[in-house]
Design a protein around this motif. Structure first.
Motif, mmCIF file in Angstrom:
data_model
loop_
_atom_site.group_PDB
_atom_site.id
_atom_site.type_symbol
_atom_site.label_atom_id
_atom_site.label_comp_id
_atom_site.label_asym_id
_atom_site.label_seq_id
_atom_site.Cartn_x
_atom_site.Cartn_y
_atom_site.Cartn_z
ATOM 1 N N LEU A 137 0.830 -1.209 0.000
ATOM 2 C CA LEU A 137 0.000 0.000 0.000
ATOM 3 C C LEU A 137 0.862 1.255 0.000
ATOM 4 N N LEU A 138 1.820 1.327 0.907
ATOM 5 C CA LEU A 138 2.664 2.522 0.986
ATOM 6 C C LEU A 138 3.517 2.688 -0.270
ATOM 7 N N SER A 139 3.971 1.587 -0.840
ATOM 8 C CA SER A 139 4.751 1.675 -2.080
ATOM 9 C C SER A 139 3.923 2.256 -3.206
ATOM 10 N N LEU A 140 2.679 1.817 -3.324
ATOM 11 C CA LEU A 140 1.811 2.344 -4.376
ATOM 12 C C LEU A 140 1.506 3.825 -4.155
ATOM 13 N N LEU A 141 1.351 4.210 -2.903
ATOM 14 C CA LEU A 141 1.056 5.608 -2.601
ATOM 15 C C LEU A 141 2.282 6.509 -2.751
ATOM 16 N N MET A 142 3.469 5.944 -2.604
ATOM 17 C CA MET A 142 4.687 6.747 -2.658
ATOM 18 C C MET A 142 5.376 6.729 -4.017
ATOM 19 N N GLN A 143 4.899 5.910 -4.937
ATOM 20 C CA GLN A 143 5.553 5.911 -6.246
ATOM 21 C C GLN A 143 5.338 7.256 -6.926
ATOM 22 N N ASP A 144 6.143 7.553 -7.918
ATOM 23 C CA ASP A 144 6.056 8.862 -8.580
ATOM 24 C C ASP A 144 5.632 8.664 -10.021
ATOM 25 N N PRO A 145 4.464 9.071 -10.369
ATOM 26 C CA PRO A 145 3.397 9.663 -9.573
ATOM 27 C C PRO A 145 2.665 8.572 -8.788
ATOM 28 N N PRO A 146 1.976 8.963 -7.700
ATOM 29 C CA PRO A 146 1.252 7.965 -6.905
ATOM 30 C C PRO A 146 0.174 7.275 -7.737
ATOM 31 N N ALA A 147 -0.026 6.008 -7.433
ATOM 32 C CA ALA A 147 -1.074 5.262 -8.131
ATOM 33 C C ALA A 147 -2.442 5.825 -7.740
#
Length: 193
Positions: A137-147
């Motif tokens: 969850l945090l990885s998806l929210l922190m990717q650039d751009p967020p998912a």
């Protein structure tokens, strides 16, 4: 963090010729060398050259290193110097944002780089202590751009409305990990308020 007994132990064991200690030092501080080199926008072959020079200099200077706990700062400073040497040798122009202000001593820049590296390592350790679901969850929210939330919902089989509360719980767990508790005990960093 600066008097890390692990670093002192690794330096002493590497001085004594223990290959596994040397390998662990390189593995532990290669990201620091890489991050300093990236600040100077070096190409990958140049980064590799600087890295080899830094590790060669460490082999030469390790027996005379008076304060083993100062190794991260030594690596950061040596990497900066090697980057400057390479840039001068190849007659490349330094990017404007990397020109060092005369008011900021080189040691302060090196210390900031070391602290940034150490904080990143602590955060990665704390992140690895989370459940797989929180990590995803945090990885998806922190990717650039967020998912987007609808993609996160689909990929993690979570209702869209529960993503925010789950994120809050995961961040609370992250803050409570032993690794981050140690970082918080050291007090705020130079960029924290």
């Amino acid at each position: 963090m600066r008097d890390d007994p692990t670093v002192v132990d690794l330096v002493i064991r590497a001085r004594d010729g223990e290959k596994s200690a040397w390998d662990e030092l390189v593995e532990r501080y290669a990201p620091l060398v890489y991050s300093v080199c990236r600040r100077y926008r070096l190409t990958q072959p140049d980064i590799d050259d600087v890295g080899q020079s830094v590790w060669l200099r460490l082999v030469e200077h390790l027996p005379g290193l008076r304060e083993p706990a100062a190794l991260p700062g030594w690596i950061a400073t040596t990497t900066q110097r090697e980057c400057f040497r390479l840039i001068r040798a190849t007659s490349r122009v330094e990017p404007v944002d990397l020109v060092q202000s005369p008011d900021i001593p080189e040691q302060a820049i090196a210390e900031e780089e070391v602290l940034r590296h150490e904080r990143g390592a602590i955060l990665r350790t704390a992140f690895s202590e989370l459940s797989r679901k929180c990590q995803q969850l945090l990885s998806l929210l922190m990717q650039d751009p967020p998912a987007p939330y609808d993609e996160i919902s689909r990929r993690l089989s979570l209702p869209v409305g529960s993503i925010g509360p789950n994120r809050a719980r995961c961040l609370t767990r992250l803050r409570q990990t032993p690794a981050l508790a140690l970082l918080a005990a050291d007090g705020p960093g130079p960029n924290d308020e």
